[in-house]
Design an enzyme around this catalytic site. Sequence first.
Site, short mmCIF file in Angstrom:
data_model
loop_
_atom_site.label_atom_id
_atom_site.label_comp_id
_atom_site.label_asym_id
_atom_site.label_seq_id
_atom_site.Cartn_x
_atom_site.Cartn_y
_atom_site.Cartn_z
N ARG A 1 -4.81 -8.31 7.93
CA ARG A 1 -3.85 -8.13 6.82
C ARG A 1 -3.93 -9.30 5.85
O ARG A 1 -3.68 -9.18 4.66
CB ARG A 1 -2.42 -7.93 7.36
CG ARG A 1 -1.38 -7.77 6.27
CD ARG A 1 -0.12 -7.00 6.72
NE ARG A 1 0.32 -7.35 8.06
CZ ARG A 1 0.96 -8.48 8.39
NH1 ARG A 1 1.24 -9.38 7.47
NH2 ARG A 1 1.32 -8.70 9.63
N TYR B 1 -0.91 6.13 -16.11
CA TYR B 1 -1.14 6.93 -14.91
C TYR B 1 0.22 7.31 -14.31
O TYR B 1 1.13 6.46 -14.26
CB TYR B 1 -1.96 6.10 -13.91
CG TYR B 1 -2.20 6.82 -12.62
CD1 TYR B 1 -3.09 7.88 -12.56
CD2 TYR B 1 -1.52 6.47 -11.47
CE1 TYR B 1 -3.30 8.57 -11.38
CE2 TYR B 1 -1.72 7.15 -10.28
CZ TYR B 1 -2.61 8.21 -10.25
OH TYR B 1 -2.81 8.88 -9.07
N LYS C 1 -11.80 5.98 -7.46
CA LYS C 1 -12.45 6.73 -8.54
C LYS C 1 -13.92 6.27 -8.68
O LYS C 1 -14.71 6.48 -7.78
CB LYS C 1 -11.64 6.58 -9.83
CG LYS C 1 -10.14 6.81 -9.64
CD LYS C 1 -9.78 8.22 -9.25
CE LYS C 1 -8.32 8.38 -8.84
NZ LYS C 1 -7.32 7.85 -9.76
C1 LIG Z 1 -6.05 7.29 -9.59
C2 LIG Z 1 -5.50 6.22 -10.47
C3 LIG Z 1 -4.59 5.27 -9.98
C4 LIG Z 1 -4.05 5.33 -8.58
O1 LIG Z 1 -5.06 5.11 -7.65
P1 LIG Z 1 -5.00 5.67 -6.14
O2 LIG Z 1 -6.23 5.11 -5.53
O3 LIG Z 1 -4.96 7.16 -6.21
O4 LIG Z 1 -3.74 5.13 -5.53
C5 LIG Z 1 -4.16 4.28 -10.84
N1 LIG Z 1 -4.59 4.21 -12.12
C6 LIG Z 1 -5.46 5.12 -12.63
C7 LIG Z 1 -5.90 4.99 -14.04
C8 LIG Z 1 -5.95 6.14 -11.82
O5 LIG Z 1 -6.80 7.04 -12.33
#
Ligand SMILES: *Cc1c(COP(=O)(O)O)cnc(C)c1O
Length: 400
Positions: free
Chosen positions: A64, A117, A214
């Site tokens: 952690r 977001y 992403k």
């Molecule tokens: C998907 C996304 C997030 C959140 O990310 P997670 O990994 O789903 O928690 C934050 N900001 C943007 C621009 C995103 O596309």
Amino acid sequence: MGGMSDYHHGLRPESRIVHPPVTEVTGSRPLGVPLHQGHVFAFPDSDTLADAFGGPDKAFLYSRNGNPTVRSLEHAVADLEGGSGALAASTGMGAITTVLLALLRSGDHVIAQRSLYGGTFATLADLAARWGVSVTHVRGDDPEEVRAALRPTTRLLYLETVSNPTARVADLPALIGAAREAGVLSVVDNTFTTPLLCRPIEHGADIVIHSATKYLGGHSDVMAGVAVFADTGLHHRVWHHAVEQGATLDPFAAWLTLRGMQTLGLRIRRHNETALDLAGRLAAHPAVAAVHHPGLPGHPDHELARRLLPDGQGGVFAVDLAGGREAARAFVGAVRLASLAPSLGGVHTLVLHPASTSHRQLSDDELTAAGIGPGTVRIAAGIEHPEDVWADLEQALAKL
Ligand SMILES: *Cc1c(COP(=O)(O)O)cnc(C)c1O
């Protein structure tokens, strides 16, 4: 057996199997980043162990607080962004809430872009409703709007490099400059552009955030988040909070993210090219009323994108279908190679109807303010052959 002492040989089998030999690599080095899945580390004495609690640059003690595989990911992303250090988290939202909760206290004020977001928007609304933090939303294209929103209690300016779904580009140097003049920290979510297309720290940002779920991971098979810090003091401050909050990244998820990231350069080039190619073809299609891609001359941020994102604007853009809501809903149901799914940045091409899904909680006025119409469809270009993606979109449009 190599690596086992006489002491170990003298133990009974049940004890020896609890303590198998840990193989050290000597005489060569692993080419891939090793996966350190174990969550705890052993020390020779209590003083060395006590010292390891001190910060992210001390010995590894408990995952952690820090883990070698996770640290490799943190170093890789910090290096690409030009930061002094980074903190990985279990998800993008884990990185965002860790940063916000580490830096804000009751009574503080945040200036944030309006078209954020969804999870970030909801988190800020929650901080305002339950934790005494006030939030002012701005459009994100005018530094004067930021200056006018500043208060003595303003702590953070929160921006996204490219907005979802209409790909508005934030004027990072101007907006961050306005915050910096007032001693306000800037946080930039750089998920859509990746550090290969934009490095917000070069424009003055203090913290850069990624949903590594992403483009960095890139294969829709892992969730991770990373916060990169321009300076060490801020990094250590947020690290202390992160250890308490515990939105820690699992080492295997860090390992998968690093493995995905190695092809980021190849993937992002294809995402850029396919998205721009599709946007241009869609703009000429009779079923399409408008295309929102900053690489096209008609986009309101085209000039800014040429200056800020000269190497490409990423794979996400939007179209407004002439047939409105019904056409958009029919289109996302008619694609065959592309999939209807609420994510982006992976190898697969994805489509989404924001008004009825990701942005359904917004009123009609709020949707209009965010540039989202009833017929708006978001397209996240994957890395398939661009002609196959175009043929798929064309056959879906032909069915409307
Ligand atoms: C998907 C996304 C997030 C959140 O990310 P997670 O990994 O789903 O928690 C934050 N900001 C943007 C621009 C995103 O596309």
